[in-house]
Design a protein around this motif. Sequence first.
Motif, PDB file in Angstrom:
ATOM      1  N   TYR A 189       1.039  -1.463   0.267  1.00 22.19           N
ATOM      2  CA  TYR A 189      -0.144   0.117  -0.237  1.00 22.19           C
ATOM      3  C   TYR A 189       0.964   1.137  -0.234  1.00 22.19           C
ATOM      4  O   TYR A 189       1.320   1.421   0.518  1.00 22.19           O
ATOM      5  N   ALA A 219      -1.759   4.948  -3.532  1.00 21.89           N
ATOM      6  CA  ALA A 219      -2.860   4.589  -2.502  1.00 21.89           C
ATOM      7  C   ALA A 219      -3.218   6.152  -2.426  1.00 21.89           C
ATOM      8  O   ALA A 219      -4.793   6.428  -1.897  1.00 21.89           O
ATOM      9  N   GLY A 227     -16.249  13.519  10.974  1.00 18.79           N
ATOM     10  CA  GLY A 227     -17.083  12.610   9.406  1.00 18.79           C
ATOM     11  C   GLY A 227     -16.356  13.491   8.460  1.00 18.79           C
ATOM     12  O   GLY A 227     -17.308  12.952   7.208  1.00 18.79           O
ATOM     13  N   VAL A 228     -16.419  14.529   8.616  1.00 23.33           N
ATOM     14  CA  VAL A 228     -15.199  15.581   7.330  1.00 23.33           C
ATOM     15  C   VAL A 228     -13.864  15.697   7.658  1.00 23.33           C
ATOM     16  O   VAL A 228     -12.837  15.317   6.118  1.00 23.33           O
ATOM     17  N   GLU A 275     -10.091  14.106   9.683  1.00 22.23           N
ATOM     18  CA  GLU A 275     -10.192  14.044  10.967  1.00 22.23           C
ATOM     19  C   GLU A 275      -8.598  13.936  11.286  1.00 22.23           C
ATOM     20  O   GLU A 275      -8.218  14.442  10.304  1.00 22.23           O
ATOM     21  N   MET A 326     -18.084  19.536   1.962  1.00 24.25           N
ATOM     22  CA  MET A 326     -19.231  18.458   2.742  1.00 24.25           C
ATOM     23  C   MET A 326     -19.267  18.543   3.850  1.00 24.25           C
ATOM     24  O   MET A 326     -18.147  18.437   4.844  1.00 24.25           O
ATOM     25  N   GLY A 327     -20.404  17.898   4.242  1.00 24.43           N
ATOM     26  CA  GLY A 327     -20.959  17.416   5.543  1.00 24.43           C
ATOM     27  C   GLY A 327     -21.092  16.046   6.099  1.00 24.43           C
ATOM     28  O   GLY A 327     -20.217  15.602   4.935  1.00 24.43           O
ATOM     29  N   ARG A 328     -20.893  16.214   7.568  1.00 27.87           N
ATOM     30  CA  ARG A 328     -20.486  14.123   7.707  1.00 27.87           C
ATOM     31  C   ARG A 328     -22.001  13.287   6.900  1.00 27.87           C
ATOM     32  O   ARG A 328     -22.856  14.727   6.733  1.00 27.87           O
ATOM     33  N   ARG A 384     -11.679   4.340  -2.390  1.00 31.81           N
ATOM     34  CA  ARG A 384     -10.446   3.721  -2.660  1.00 31.81           C
ATOM     35  C   ARG A 384      -9.148   3.430  -2.316  1.00 31.81           C
ATOM     36  O   ARG A 384      -8.724   2.819  -2.055  1.00 31.81           O
ATOM     37  N   HIS A 385      -8.698   4.084  -1.160  1.00 36.50           N
ATOM     38  CA  HIS A 385      -7.385   4.041  -0.184  1.00 36.50           C
ATOM     39  C   HIS A 385      -7.583   3.260   0.565  1.00 36.50           C
ATOM     40  O   HIS A 385      -7.043   3.386   1.716  1.00 36.50           O
ATOM     41  N   ALA A 422     -17.381   5.114   7.632  1.00 36.73           N
ATOM     42  CA  ALA A 422     -17.634   6.541   7.060  1.00 36.73           C
ATOM     43  C   ALA A 422     -17.121   7.094   7.798  1.00 36.73           C
ATOM     44  O   ALA A 422     -16.840   8.858   6.459  1.00 36.73           O
ATOM     45  N   ASP A 423     -16.262   8.155   9.038  1.00 33.97           N
ATOM     46  CA  ASP A 423     -16.416   8.878   9.871  1.00 33.97           C
ATOM     47  C   ASP A 423     -14.840   9.182   9.492  1.00 33.97           C
ATOM     48  O   ASP A 423     -14.292   9.986   9.901  1.00 33.97           O
ATOM     49  N   LYS A 424     -14.166   7.866   8.915  1.00 30.36           N
ATOM     50  CA  LYS A 424     -12.528   7.972   9.181  1.00 30.36           C
ATOM     51  C   LYS A 424     -12.264   8.270   7.127  1.00 30.36           C
ATOM     52  O   LYS A 424     -11.853   7.827   6.971  1.00 30.36           O
ATOM     53  N   SER A 425     -13.726   8.044   6.511  1.00 29.75           N
ATOM     54  CA  SER A 425     -13.710   8.719   5.354  1.00 29.75           C
ATOM     55  C   SER A 425     -13.232   7.288   4.824  1.00 29.75           C
ATOM     56  O   SER A 425     -12.604   7.385   4.295  1.00 29.75           O
TER      57      SER A 425
END
Lengths: 383, 102
Positions: free
Chosen positions: A99, A123, A234-235, A237, B1-3, B16-17, B87-90
Amino acid sequence: MSADDFRIIAPEGAAPTAYGLPLAVLAELTHRCPLQCPYCSNPLELETSGAELTTEEWCRVMTELADLGVLQIHFSGGEPAVRKDLVALVRHATEVGLYSNLITSGVMLTKARLVELADAGLAHVQISFQGAEPGVADRVGGFRGGHAKKLEVARWARALDLPLTVNAVVHRQNLHQLPALIDLSVELGAARMEVAHVQYYGWALKNRQALMPTREQLDVATELVEAARARLRGVLEIDYVIPDYYARQPKQCMGGWGRQFFNISPSGKVLPCHAAETITGLRFDSVRDHPLEWIWHNSDAFNCYRGTGWMPEPCRSCDLREVDFGGCRCQAFALTGNAANADPACAKSARHRELFQLAEAESAATPEGFLYRNFSGGSRERR
Amino acid sequence: MGRVVLSPVQRVALARHARLRFDKLRDRWILLVPEKVMVPDAICVEILQLCDGARSIGDIVNTLSKKYVADPGIIEGDVLSILQSLADKSCLQIATAAEGAA
Ligand code: SF4
Ligand code: SF4
């Protein structure tokens, strides 16, 4: 590295071991870099381009890494994009199942090259920002036009749907821009941000007086990060690294010496951490002389501080010795002259109070001009 | 972009990552994300393998509650909480039922 990485990941039911299989590697492809950050984590004695591993050597090393159990490779430097073979190296990493993450200043990337990197399987991209606007950022990086270029590269990366981390090393002379740096990360579409207070060894130790934040700055920054984390859940971290000098407990540096990470220098030296060369007297083995697997298990530089058997007091009898492993060896060496001592960031270290007072005194003084990082031992900023 | 707050109508896939793979040497499933190596437990792996961007979260809940003969309400709570934390960790790509899979 995050705290989650600390636990050794072994097969279910396996007997506990002092160290695991390596999880991640920092590959310093080169020490060349157009920037001159005064806190650069590269050694004072930079390795020249002539000494660098060739493309073939790096590819062989990456194959060995994958066989050894390494899962992630962070391409770093210096500036990794200085290497003409960067795309080929990323492609090989992908082929052997690693990775890959690119840790870059961004200033040497073109849009076409980013496309190639994405196609090669990259990645993730991490771009460093030295400030939130060109005035501070270009002065700290010692590179005019750098900030504007970084913004452009970050936007290209996001347009290509490459995930982005904004890395912000913070210190006395840019902490006032932290709110703007957080906003910038959101605006650029980064999903992650690292806010890292400077760690003082190598170049940063030479610039400590100019970089040390005041206690008040630190408290404000910590509150800001906490608030931003809550607001941006969520936006964005945010990973946050606090400055050791004001800490009461040291970090579990690298998740423990030689436990699951290592670093490869441009010429192929295998180091337990990127600053390990600041500890004089350690002998490092090179991928040019031995297979990686042999080095991981046998190199003295790894074995000398593995586990807890090497610890003197106060660590030896401390309940936390397997939690933080006595903190950072490089910092212990830089400040006490013996890498085995407890990291003075620990309140139990005899040097702890002194460290705190030193930080307070230095942060209150008028900052000296930066000593910029370069191949000629550094240049003093003209102001 | 919001949560994004997940609901059963959404369809999700790993971003992807975020890469899920079986690690032979460690004999475990591993989820790789930038700067982190996560070790998902068996149920999390099973959920992630169903997150193909085509199935909705509701479909995943149905599949699992049939397989384990369990109360769909309870399964839904578990699935949503695991996926929301990812999702919160994207780590997820998210599409609502109306859109095509991302
Ligand atoms: S810290 Fe600055 S000078 Fe050092 S490698 Fe990174 S961008 Fe270059
Ligand atoms: S005494 Fe040593 S092991 Fe204990 S907390 Fe301090 S540095 Fe860590």
